[in-house]
Design a protein around this motif. Structure first.
Motif, PDB file in Angstrom:
ATOM      1  N   VAL A 144       8.136   2.178  12.684  1.00  0.00           N
ATOM      2  CA  VAL A 144       7.744   1.917  11.287  1.00  0.00           C
ATOM      3  C   VAL A 144       6.919   3.074  10.745  1.00  0.00           C
ATOM      4  CG1 VAL A 144       6.679   0.245   9.708  1.00  0.00           C
ATOM      5  CG2 VAL A 144       7.365  -0.493  11.986  1.00  0.00           C
ATOM      6  N   VAL A 145       7.145   3.384   9.478  1.00  0.00           N
ATOM      7  CA  VAL A 145       6.304   4.330   8.746  1.00  0.00           C
ATOM      8  C   VAL A 145       5.686   3.531   7.607  1.00  0.00           C
ATOM      9  CG1 VAL A 145       6.273   6.450   7.367  1.00  0.00           C
ATOM     10  CG2 VAL A 145       7.908   6.217   9.272  1.00  0.00           C
ATOM     11  N   SER A 146       4.364   3.602   7.452  1.00  0.00           N
ATOM     12  CA  SER A 146       3.716   2.839   6.383  1.00  0.00           C
ATOM     13  C   SER A 146       2.824   3.770   5.555  1.00  0.00           C
ATOM     14  CB  SER A 146       2.884   1.698   6.991  1.00  0.00           C
ATOM     15  OG  SER A 146       2.316   0.921   5.953  1.00  0.00           O
ATOM     16  N   ILE A 147       3.258   4.041   4.347  1.00  0.00           N
ATOM     17  CA  ILE A 147       2.500   4.922   3.447  1.00  0.00           C
ATOM     18  C   ILE A 147       2.385   4.215   2.101  1.00  0.00           C
ATOM     19  CG2 ILE A 147       2.439   7.194   2.288  1.00  0.00           C
ATOM     20  CD1 ILE A 147       2.218   7.519   5.302  1.00  0.00           C
ATOM     21  N   MET A 148       1.169   4.214   1.552  1.00  0.00           N
ATOM     22  CA  MET A 148       0.965   3.495   0.289  1.00  0.00           C
ATOM     23  C   MET A 148       1.498   4.284  -0.907  1.00  0.00           C
ATOM     24  SD  MET A 148      -3.161   4.034   0.223  1.00  0.00           S
ATOM     25  CE  MET A 148      -3.486   2.407  -0.326  1.00  0.00           C
ATOM     26  N   ALA A 149       1.830   3.560  -1.985  1.00  0.00           N
ATOM     27  CA  ALA A 149       2.333   4.244  -3.187  1.00  0.00           C
ATOM     28  C   ALA A 149       1.171   4.898  -3.930  1.00  0.00           C
ATOM     29  CB  ALA A 149       3.069   3.251  -4.082  1.00  0.00           C
ATOM     30  N   GLY A 150       0.077   4.155  -4.105  1.00  0.00           N
ATOM     31  CA  GLY A 150      -1.083   4.689  -4.825  1.00  0.00           C
ATOM     32  C   GLY A 150      -2.343   4.134  -4.201  1.00  0.00           C
ATOM     33  N   ASN A 151      -3.361   4.989  -4.064  1.00  0.00           N
ATOM     34  CA  ASN A 151      -4.568   4.562  -3.341  1.00  0.00           C
ATOM     35  C   ASN A 151      -5.483   3.681  -4.187  1.00  0.00           C
ATOM     36  OD1 ASN A 151      -7.588   5.224  -2.386  1.00  0.00           O
ATOM     37  ND2 ASN A 151      -6.172   5.205  -0.660  1.00  0.00           N
ATOM     38  N   ALA A 181      -0.062   0.251  -7.171  1.00  0.00           N
ATOM     39  CA  ALA A 181       0.846   1.036  -8.023  1.00  0.00           C
ATOM     40  C   ALA A 181       1.706   0.164  -8.937  1.00  0.00           C
ATOM     41  CB  ALA A 181       1.743   1.890  -7.139  1.00  0.00           C
ATOM     42  N   PHE A 182       1.964  -1.080  -8.520  1.00  0.00           N
ATOM     43  CA  PHE A 182       2.863  -1.950  -9.296  1.00  0.00           C
ATOM     44  C   PHE A 182       2.295  -2.151 -10.702  1.00  0.00           C
ATOM     45  CE2 PHE A 182       4.850  -6.413  -9.765  1.00  0.00           C
ATOM     46  CZ  PHE A 182       6.048  -5.880 -10.215  1.00  0.00           C
ATOM     47  N   GLY A 183       3.162  -1.956 -11.692  1.00  0.00           N
ATOM     48  CA  GLY A 183       2.711  -2.094 -13.075  1.00  0.00           C
ATOM     49  C   GLY A 183       2.276  -0.753 -13.663  1.00  0.00           C
ATOM     50  N   TYR A 184       2.164   0.278 -12.814  1.00  0.00           N
ATOM     51  CA  TYR A 184       1.829   1.627 -13.291  1.00  0.00           C
ATOM     52  C   TYR A 184       2.917   2.629 -12.891  1.00  0.00           C
ATOM     53  CZ  TYR A 184      -2.731  -0.265 -14.402  1.00  0.00           C
ATOM     54  OH  TYR A 184      -3.729  -1.028 -14.939  1.00  0.00           O
ATOM     55  N   ALA A 185       3.402   2.507 -11.649  1.00  0.00           N
ATOM     56  CA  ALA A 185       4.468   3.410 -11.187  1.00  0.00           C
ATOM     57  C   ALA A 185       5.804   2.677 -11.304  1.00  0.00           C
ATOM     58  CB  ALA A 185       4.204   3.800  -9.739  1.00  0.00           C
ATOM     59  N   SER A 186       6.874   3.436 -11.444  1.00  0.00           N
ATOM     60  CA  SER A 186       8.199   2.828 -11.514  1.00  0.00           C
ATOM     61  C   SER A 186       8.635   2.446 -10.099  1.00  0.00           C
ATOM     62  CB  SER A 186       9.164   3.846 -12.137  1.00  0.00           C
ATOM     63  OG  SER A 186      10.475   3.461 -11.874  1.00  0.00           O
TER      64      SER A 186
END
Ligand SMILES: Cc1ncc(COP(=O)(O)O)c(C=O)c1O
Length: 382
Positions: A144-151, A181-186
Motif C-alpha cells: 500500500v502507498v498512502s499519501i494525502m491529497a492536502g495537508n 481536500a474534498f470540496g476544494y480539489a477536483s
C-alpha cells in the motif's frame, strides 16, 4: 460574546440545507436499512439515494462507496484492509509520508508492529513529498502507498496523481486521504490513479461521525469490522441513515459550489493575512508552507517569538477560535509532527497557529480578527 470561527480544518459548521436534510431523514420515523418491512425499505432508499449522489459527484460507481463513521475509520479501514489483503500476495511494504494525519501514521506504525515494512517519506520545507523519492521507495513488494491529497495543518497539496501512477505500475494499492481536500480539489475518481480514498462529512459542512471510503472495483480489501452484511460486507454495523443523507447533501453543495467555495475561503485567508501584515509588518510572521501549492482554506502562521499556546489562549479569550496544528496535537500540546518534518527551526514550530476559513466567514470578520491578533501580538511581544 460573538465568536470568529477560524478553525474550519478541525470541523465546519453544518450548512442550513444539510441540517434540513438531516432533520428530514431523522424525523422520518424508525427504520433499520436491513429490515425488510416498509420502514426499513424507506431507510434503505435514503442510503441508496445518498450513495448515488456521492458517486455522481465523485465520478465513480455507487457500489465502490462504503459509508463509515468518519475520516479516521476510513483511513484505518483502507490501510488495514489493503495491507492485510496484500500480505497474502507476498507484499509487505507500506509507503507513506511524514506529514500524514495521525489516523494514517498511527495505523501504519501498528501495521509495522504486525510485520509490515514501513517507509516514511520525508518532505521539503514546504511540506511536499518528492515524486522521485516516492518512486524510489515503491517497488514490486509494496502493498500500500498512502499519501494525502492536502495537508490539514499547512494545506500543502501533494502530487498524488504522479505517485499513484507509479504505484499502479508496481501493482501497489494507492490510498489517498482526501479529508481536507474534498470540496476544494477536483476529485474525479475515474480519471485518477487512486484505489482507496477517505472522506469525512464534518469537514465539508456536514455532520460529525460520518465518512466514506471509496474502494475501486477489484481492489484487494479485507473489512475492518465484522458483523452484519451491511455495505456489501465491507463495513458491518447499522448505518447512520440521517448522517448519510446529510453527508450527501453536504457533498452536493461542496462539489457543485467548489470554485465559489474555494474563492471565498482564499479571499478570507488573504484578507486576514494582508490586514495582519499592514498592522504588524509582514516580517513579524511567517506563513508555513507558503512556497507550495496549497488548499485555499488554511494558513499556518508562526508569530516569531510568541509561543503558540499563549497566542491561542489570548485569541480564544478575545473570541477568535484558531488552533495549533491538528486538533489532537494542540489538545496534547505536542509540537506539530508536520512542521517538524518540514525541518522548520524550533522557534517556528513552537510559535505556529493554524487559522482555517470557510462557511460563515466574511471580510468584516477578517478585519476584526486581524486587529485582535495584532493587539495580542503587540502585548505578548512586550
Ligand atoms: C487529513 C485528515 N485525515 C483524517 C482526519 C480524521 O477525520 P475524522 O475527524 O472524520 O475522524 C482528519 C481530521 O482532522 C484530517 O484532517
Amino acid at each position: 460574546m460573538s465568536y470568529i470561527y477560524y478553525d474550519h480544518a478541525a470541523t465546519t459548521p453544518m450548512h442550513e440545507d444539510v441540517i434540513r436534510a438531516y432533520v428530514e431523514a431523522a424525523s422520518a420515523g424508525p427504520g433499520n436499512a436491513s429490515s425488510l418491512h416498509a420502514q426499513g425499505r424507506a431507510a434503505r432508499g435514503r442510503i441508496t439515494a445518498a450513495r448515488d449522489t456521492l458517486a455522481r459527484y465523485l465520478c465513480c460507481d455507487a457500489s465502490e462507496l462504503v459509508f463509515t463513521s468518519g475520516g479516521t475509520e476510513s483511513d484505518n479501514a483502507a490501510l488495514f484492509g489493503a495491507a492485510l489483503a496484500q500480505r497474502s500476495n507476498g507484499r509487505i511494504g507500506i509507503v507513506t509520508s511524514a506529514v500524514e494525519h495521525h489516523a494514517v501514521l498511527h495505523a501504519c506504525k501498528q501495521l509495522e508492529k504486525q510485520g509490515f515494512k514501513l517507509t516514511v517519506l520525508p518532505v521539503d520545507d514546504n511540506g511536499r513529498v518528492s515524486v522521485a523519492e516516492a518512486e524510489a521507495a515503491i517497488d514490486d513488494t509494496t502493498a500500500v502507498v498512502s499519501i494525502m491529497a492536502g495537508n490539514n495543518e499547512t494545506g500543502t497539496i501533494q502530487p498524488i496523481a504522479a505517485i499513484g501512477e507509479w504505484a499502479r505500475k508496481h501493482k501497489a494499492i494507492m490510498h489517498v486521504d482526501a479529508v481536507q481536500a474534498f470540496g476544494y480539489a477536483s476529485l474525479e475518481l475515474r480519471e485518477l490513479p487512486i484505489d482507496l480514498l477517505s472522506l469525512s462529512a464534518h469537514k465539508i459542512n456536514g455532520p460529525q461521525g460520518v465518512g466514506l471510503l471509496y474502494a475501486r472495483k477489484g481492489t484487494s480489501f479485507q473489512p475492518l469490522l465484522y458483523g452484519g452484511s451491511q455495505e456489501r460486507k465491507r463495513r458491518a454495523g447499522t448505518e447512520n441513515v440521517a448522517g448519510i443523507a446529510a453527508f450527501a447533501k453536504a457533498a452536493e453543495l461542496a462539489v457543485s459550489d467548489r470554485e465559489l467555495r474555494s474563492r471565498h475561503a482564499e479571499t478570507m485567508r488573504e484578507t486576514f493575512l494582508t490586514r495582519l501584515g499592514d498592522l504588524i509588518g509582514s516580517e513579524s510572521f511567517v506563513v508555513n508552507g507558503e512556497g507550495a501549492e496549497r488548499l485555499p482554506h488554511i494558513a499556518n502562521v508562526s508569530f516569531l517569538g510568541i509561543r503558540s499556546e499563549n497566542m491561542l489562549m489570548n485569541l480564544d479569550l478575545a473570541g477568535v477560535s484558531a488552533s495549533g496544528g491538528s486538533a489532537c496535537t494542540s489538545g496534547s500540546l505536542l509540537p506539530s509532527h508536520v512542521l517538524q518534518a518540514m525541518g522548520l527551526p524550533q522557534e517556528r514550530v513552537a510559535s505556529a497557529v493554524r487559522f482555517s476559513f470557510g462557511l460563515g466567514n466574511n471580510s468584516e470578520e477578517a478585519e476584526k480578527a486581524a486587529q485582535i491578533t495584532a493587539t495580542i501580538w503587540a502585548r505578548l511581544r512586550n
